[in-house]
Scaffold this motif. Structure first.
Motif, short mmCIF file in Angstrom:
data_model
loop_
_atom_site.label_atom_id
_atom_site.label_comp_id
_atom_site.label_asym_id
_atom_site.label_seq_id
_atom_site.Cartn_x
_atom_site.Cartn_y
_atom_site.Cartn_z
N THR A 291 47.06 51.42 43.57
CA THR A 291 47.47 52.58 42.77
C THR A 291 48.47 53.44 43.56
O THR A 291 49.55 53.78 43.07
N ASN A 292 48.12 53.77 44.80
CA ASN A 292 48.97 54.64 45.61
C ASN A 292 50.37 54.06 45.81
O ASN A 292 51.36 54.79 45.81
N LEU A 293 50.43 52.74 46.03
CA LEU A 293 51.73 52.10 46.30
C LEU A 293 52.37 51.57 45.02
O LEU A 293 53.33 50.79 45.07
N THR A 294 51.81 52.00 43.88
CA THR A 294 52.32 51.60 42.57
C THR A 294 52.48 50.08 42.47
O THR A 294 53.42 49.58 41.85
N SER A 295 51.54 49.37 43.10
CA SER A 295 51.64 47.91 43.10
C SER A 295 51.25 47.34 41.74
O SER A 295 51.92 46.46 41.20
N GLY A 296 50.15 47.84 41.19
CA GLY A 296 49.68 47.35 39.90
C GLY A 296 48.15 47.33 39.89
O GLY A 296 47.51 48.03 40.69
N ILE A 297 47.58 46.54 38.99
CA ILE A 297 46.12 46.45 38.89
C ILE A 297 45.72 44.98 38.98
O ILE A 297 46.19 44.15 38.19
N ALA A 298 44.88 44.67 39.93
CA ALA A 298 44.43 43.28 40.07
C ALA A 298 43.44 42.93 38.96
O ALA A 298 42.59 43.76 38.61
N PRO A 299 43.56 41.74 38.39
CA PRO A 299 42.67 41.35 37.28
C PRO A 299 41.29 40.91 37.76
O PRO A 299 40.94 39.73 37.69
N VAL A 300 40.52 41.86 38.24
CA VAL A 300 39.23 41.52 38.85
C VAL A 300 38.26 40.90 37.85
O VAL A 300 37.46 40.02 38.21
N ARG A 301 38.33 41.34 36.60
CA ARG A 301 37.45 40.73 35.58
C ARG A 301 37.66 39.22 35.54
O ARG A 301 36.69 38.46 35.53
N ALA A 302 38.92 38.79 35.56
CA ALA A 302 39.18 37.34 35.51
C ALA A 302 38.63 36.66 36.76
O ALA A 302 38.05 35.57 36.67
N TYR A 303 38.78 37.30 37.92
CA TYR A 303 38.28 36.69 39.16
C TYR A 303 36.75 36.56 39.12
O TYR A 303 36.19 35.55 39.55
N LEU A 304 36.10 37.59 38.58
CA LEU A 304 34.64 37.53 38.46
C LEU A 304 34.23 36.42 37.49
O LEU A 304 33.35 35.61 37.78
N ASP A 305 34.88 36.39 36.33
CA ASP A 305 34.51 35.40 35.31
C ASP A 305 34.75 33.98 35.80
O ASP A 305 34.03 33.05 35.43
N LYS A 306 35.78 33.80 36.62
CA LYS A 306 36.08 32.45 37.12
C LYS A 306 35.24 32.09 38.34
O LYS A 306 35.37 30.99 38.87
N GLY A 307 34.43 33.03 38.80
CA GLY A 307 33.52 32.73 39.92
C GLY A 307 34.21 32.71 41.27
O GLY A 307 33.75 32.03 42.19
N LEU A 308 35.30 33.45 41.43
CA LEU A 308 35.94 33.52 42.75
C LEU A 308 35.13 34.43 43.67
O LEU A 308 34.31 35.23 43.21
N LYS A 309 35.37 34.30 44.96
CA LYS A 309 34.69 35.17 45.92
C LYS A 309 35.49 36.47 46.03
O LYS A 309 36.66 36.44 46.41
#
Ligand code: GUN
Ligand code: FE
Length: 424
Positions: A291-309
């Motif tokens: 947020t601070n570096l205006t990078s964007g938003i990581a799609p954490v929901r997708a990472y959780l649903d796909k079972g990533l660490k």
């Protein structure tokens, strides 16, 4: 004394959807390891010393999967630019100061003390390219009582004269001499291979670092797919790589045999995500920094649903605070914006999920860490939420959620245990 009982209002995650709470319960530590949580203390543990934290919250110690120790001094400052100019204007000039050991001592002492007093019990830390200062940071972290991986940063290209290593050979040589001086020296502080990111490391250096990780059986940490300009730059620098992540994998620095943490993963494409899953790469989600570096938003929901660490990183000083309570609420909040503004099929991250990420999710990098389940290494933090009075009786879960959102941690923690040792 590594065997004892804690009494109080206990909260811990079993999985991302299961946040257990026990009011007025007992958690038991025997020889640094958890024996579980009980509503009535089993007879076999009744002779153990008991710390009575009745009325206070007891949670597992939290895990910061990504933080830059030398950036601690400028946290909360100069947040008006994006990653690549921010690095040049803020990070690199400050990190260059760590060539001076007396400055490093001053700055790293403040850092280690702050981390000790936070809800963090474990951390994966970037230092700078300076090997002596990195060893000094390791000594201070060891003294803090926390458990951490610390990396001497590597950077031999596209960096300013004040903060660049003279060649791949020198960078690798310094890294190996630092690794040899650090391996086995500490009980709780371990070296980790730390190429800053692809733009600052030549192929020659990456190849040497991959070999060093293998030779000394070390883990690795770096940055991945954080910012669009950065990703474009990596594609130009590495025309043969199938993705940014593939540029690390070519050198054995992307999971599999080398346990690896990649910070950010804001814009990882399908192939890169699949690659991380296959290789068991840990993602350090850093919402404040993104947020601070205006990078964007990581799609954490997708990472959780796909079972990533996945775990959480404060990424100080892209992130402005070391508070992992704040990182939990940031994780939830940015996921809500993602849901509303980017992809309404991606459900917001729940409190239970975010708490899991900050404890057991990131804890997996360290082994059986981040929970009070049987056989987990015993890390605990005690929070006195009576400093935030409320006119009603609240459930333990409500008290935890409120303590996280209202940053009860910043008002001071009551006690802290790391692998069965009381450090506060
Ligand atoms: N990419 C390379 N170096 C850095 C750093 O210091 N902070 C962040 N957020 N991203 C990086
Ligand atoms: Fe970072």
């Amino acid at each position: 004394m590594n065997s004892f009982v804690l009494k109080g209002d206990i909260c811990y995650s079993i999985d991302k959807d299961t946040l257990c709470t026990i009011e007025n319960g007992y958690c038991v530590c025997v020889d640094t390891v958890s024996k579980g949580v009980f509503t009535t203390l089993p007879k076999e543990y009744s002779t153990l010393p008991l710390y009575d934290y009745s009325g206070k919250l007891i949670i597992p110690g939290l895990v910061d999967l990504h933080i830059h120790a030398p950036q601690f001094a400028f946290r909360g400052l100069n947040m008006d630019s994006e990653l690549l100019s921010w690095l040049n204007e803020n990070a690199f000039p400050e990190e260059a100061k760590f060539a001076d050991l007396s400055y490093a001592k001053k700055a790293y002492t403040i850092f280690a003390e702050a981390l000790k007093n936070s809800v963090t019990t474990r951390a994966c830390i970037f230092a700078t390219l300076h090997k002596e200062a990195t060893l000094l940071l390791m000594e201070l972290m060891e003294k803090s009582g926390l458990i951490s991986f610390v990396g001497k940063v590597n950077m031999d290209r596209n960096s300013p004269d004040i903060l660049i290593e003279e060649s791949a050979e020198k960078s690798a040589k310094d890294t190996e001499s630092w690794v040899l001086s650090a391996i086995g020296k500490f009980d709780n502080t371990f070296p980790i291979i730390t190429p800053r990111f692809i733009p600052s490391c030549t192929d020659e250096l990456m190849e040497k670092l991959g070999k060093l990780a293998k030779k000394h059986k070390l883990s690795a940490q770096s940055h991945l797919s954080e910012n669009k300009d950065e990703i474009k730059w990596v594609a130009e620098l590495c025309p043969d790589a199938k993705s940014y992540g593939d540029a690390y994998d070519k050198f054995g620095l992307f999971g599999k045999d080398t346990k690896t943490i990649m910070a950010h993963c804001v814009y990882s494409g399908d192939d890169e995500v699949e690659h991380m899953k296959e290789n068991g790469v840990f993602i350090a989600h850093c919402p404040a920094s993104n947020t601070n570096l205006t990078s964007g938003i990581a799609p954490v929901r997708a990472y959780l649903d796909k079972g990533l660490k996945v775990g959480i990183g404060s990424d100080v000083a892209g992130g402005h605070t070391e508070s992992l309570f704040r990182a939990i609420s940031d994780t939830i909040q940015v996921s809500k914006l993602y849901h509303r503004l980017v992809d309404n099929t991606a459900k917001p991250v729940t409190f239970s999920e975010a708490f899991f990420l900050s404890s057991k999710g990131g804890g997996e990098f360290f082994g059986k860490v981040g929970s009070f389940e049987d056989d987990y290494e015993f890390d605990a933090v005690v929070i006195d939420d009576s400093v935030l009075p409320h006119p009603q009786e609240l459930s333990v879960k409500e008290r935890l959620e409120r303590s996280v959102y209202l940053n009860a941690d910043l008002l001071g923690i009551t006690a802290k245990f790391v692998r069965g040792k009381k450090i506060i």
